[in-house]
Design a protein around this motif. Structure first.
Motif, PDB file in Angstrom:
ATOM      1  N   CYS A  52      11.253  -3.715  -5.303  1.00 41.13           N
ATOM      2  CA  CYS A  52      12.713  -3.781  -5.227  1.00 41.13           C
ATOM      3  C   CYS A  52      13.146  -4.657  -4.048  1.00 41.13           C
ATOM      4  O   CYS A  52      13.970  -5.559  -4.200  1.00 41.13           O
ATOM      5  N   GLN A  53      12.576  -4.395  -2.894  1.00 36.10           N
ATOM      6  CA  GLN A  53      12.929  -5.185  -1.705  1.00 36.10           C
ATOM      7  C   GLN A  53      12.493  -6.634  -1.850  1.00 36.10           C
ATOM      8  O   GLN A  53      13.185  -7.542  -1.385  1.00 36.10           O
ATOM      9  N   GLY A  54      11.360  -6.854  -2.472  1.00 34.41           N
ATOM     10  CA  GLY A  54      10.833  -8.208  -2.642  1.00 34.41           C
ATOM     11  C   GLY A  54      11.673  -9.086  -3.552  1.00 34.41           C
ATOM     12  O   GLY A  54      11.569 -10.306  -3.511  1.00 34.41           O
ATOM     13  N   ILE A  55      12.500  -8.454  -4.389  1.00 32.31           N
ATOM     14  CA  ILE A  55      13.384  -9.230  -5.265  1.00 32.31           C
ATOM     15  C   ILE A  55      14.846  -9.085  -4.827  1.00 32.31           C
ATOM     16  O   ILE A  55      15.768  -9.233  -5.614  1.00 32.31           O
ATOM     17  N   ASN A  56      15.013  -8.799  -3.543  1.00 32.72           N
ATOM     18  CA  ASN A  56      16.322  -8.755  -2.881  1.00 32.72           C
ATOM     19  C   ASN A  56      17.212  -7.582  -3.260  1.00 32.72           C
ATOM     20  O   ASN A  56      18.435  -7.682  -3.209  1.00 32.72           O
ATOM     21  N   GLY A  57      16.604  -6.464  -3.603  1.00 34.55           N
ATOM     22  CA  GLY A  57      17.340  -5.231  -3.819  1.00 34.55           C
ATOM     23  C   GLY A  57      17.033  -4.275  -2.679  1.00 34.55           C
ATOM     24  O   GLY A  57      16.262  -4.605  -1.772  1.00 34.55           O
ATOM     25  N   THR A  58      17.614  -3.105  -2.723  1.00 33.99           N
ATOM     26  CA  THR A  58      17.297  -2.088  -1.734  1.00 33.99           C
ATOM     27  C   THR A  58      17.242  -0.718  -2.398  1.00 33.99           C
ATOM     28  O   THR A  58      18.019  -0.426  -3.295  1.00 33.99           O
ATOM     29  N   ALA A  59      16.306   0.067  -1.942  1.00 34.83           N
ATOM     30  CA  ALA A  59      16.196   1.449  -2.380  1.00 34.83           C
ATOM     31  C   ALA A  59      16.049   2.346  -1.158  1.00 34.83           C
ATOM     32  O   ALA A  59      15.700   3.504  -1.266  1.00 34.83           O
ATOM     33  N   PRO A 119       0.818  -1.201   0.000  1.00 25.27           N
ATOM     34  CA  PRO A 119       0.000   0.000   0.000  1.00 25.27           C
ATOM     35  C   PRO A 119       0.864   1.268   0.000  1.00 25.27           C
ATOM     36  O   PRO A 119       0.405   2.334  -0.339  1.00 25.27           O
ATOM     37  N   GLY A 120       2.136   1.126   0.347  1.00 27.02           N
ATOM     38  CA  GLY A 120       3.068   2.258   0.328  1.00 27.02           C
ATOM     39  C   GLY A 120       3.592   2.458  -1.074  1.00 27.02           C
ATOM     40  O   GLY A 120       2.852   2.433  -2.050  1.00 27.02           O
ATOM     41  N   ASN A 121       4.875   2.639  -1.210  1.00 26.09           N
ATOM     42  CA  ASN A 121       5.506   2.834  -2.505  1.00 26.09           C
ATOM     43  C   ASN A 121       5.722   1.475  -3.175  1.00 26.09           C
ATOM     44  O   ASN A 121       6.560   0.697  -2.747  1.00 26.09           O
ATOM     45  N   PRO A 122       4.987   1.174  -4.248  1.00 24.77           N
ATOM     46  CA  PRO A 122       5.100  -0.148  -4.871  1.00 24.77           C
ATOM     47  C   PRO A 122       6.467  -0.411  -5.506  1.00 24.77           C
ATOM     48  O   PRO A 122       6.895  -1.558  -5.570  1.00 24.77           O
ATOM     49  N   SER A 123       7.161   0.635  -5.955  1.00 27.27           N
ATOM     50  CA  SER A 123       8.472   0.400  -6.563  1.00 27.27           C
ATOM     51  C   SER A 123       9.486  -0.045  -5.513  1.00 27.27           C
ATOM     52  O   SER A 123      10.304  -0.924  -5.760  1.00 27.27           O
ATOM     53  N   ILE A 124       9.402   0.543  -4.324  1.00 28.19           N
ATOM     54  CA  ILE A 124      10.312   0.172  -3.239  1.00 28.19           C
ATOM     55  C   ILE A 124       9.984  -1.237  -2.741  1.00 28.19           C
ATOM     56  O   ILE A 124      10.878  -2.054  -2.519  1.00 28.19           O
ATOM     57  N   ALA A 125       8.701  -1.534  -2.584  1.00 35.32           N
ATOM     58  CA  ALA A 125       8.285  -2.872  -2.138  1.00 35.32           C
ATOM     59  C   ALA A 125       8.737  -3.933  -3.132  1.00 35.32           C
ATOM     60  O   ALA A 125       9.236  -4.993  -2.741  1.00 35.32           O
TER      61      ALA A 125
END
Length: 191
Positions: A120-127, A112-118
């Motif tokens: 990114c994190q969900g595929i083992n990246g970080t923003a 529900p927050g920033n979908p691009s950040i979610a």
């Protein structure tokens, strides 16, 4: 090493170092000067090479420049959409995690927050630029003062970097700026 050869190498390094430092106000290297092999690959693919610095934006209207800088490649479409990728990620000789994420479009969580950040994190990246969900940041041109001009990017464990929104939109079938699939120097499995 012969003295004349060592002197020539030293002069080349000095001249190259000076040219790299001389960028236009918008972060774009001057034509024919100071462009790295990665920046040259970016331009060859139709992008614009820019030197960008990281900024912490927090949750307010003030941005804080952080240390370091990175050569980025920006692709802008006629519709005004864009995608940014680190020039060395685009020009890598071998596949990077960012390239694999772009081409393979792995599924990731929605938020529900920033979908691009979610994503990114969900595929083992970080923003993330802080430890609170409201802590933001991204990459902007030197001297930037407006938070909306800073582009969030997804960084992976191998150091590869790609625009977080561009990555999320591409995963959903939307091309922003340019389709990078055939622009990577490396042959990306699954492309």
């Amino acid at each position: 090493m012969k003295r004349s050869h060592a002197l020539a190498v030293s002069v080349l390094v000095l001249v190259s170092g000076t040219a790299v430092a001389a960028h236009a106000a918008d972060g774009t290297p001057p034509a024919g000067r100071g462009t790295s092999a990665a920046a040259a690959w970016c331009v060859k693919q139709g992008g614009v090479a820019q030197t960008r610095v990281p900024y912490f934006t927090g949750s307010g209207n003030v941005i804080t420049p952080l240390g370091g800088e990175r050569e980025m490649c920006l692709f802008t479409a006629k519709d005004g959409s864009h995608i940014m990728i680190a020039a060395d990620t685009l020009a890598a000789d071998k596949p990077t995690l960012a390239a694999l994420a772009y081409v393979r479009k792995p599924t990731g969580p929605s938020s529900p927050g920033n979908p691009s950040i979610a994503y990114c994190q969900g595929i083992n990246g970080t923003a993330m630029f802080g430890n609170r969900p409201t802590d933001g940041g991204g990459w902007g041109l030197k001297g930037e003062t407006k938070p909306d001009k800073v582009m969030s990017a997804c960084m992976f464990g191998d150091g590869s970097v790609i625009d977080a929104w561009g990555l999320k939109y591409h995963q959903g079938g939307v091309i922003r700026g340019a389709d990078l699939t055939e622009k990577f120097r490396a042959s990306i499995p699954g492309a």
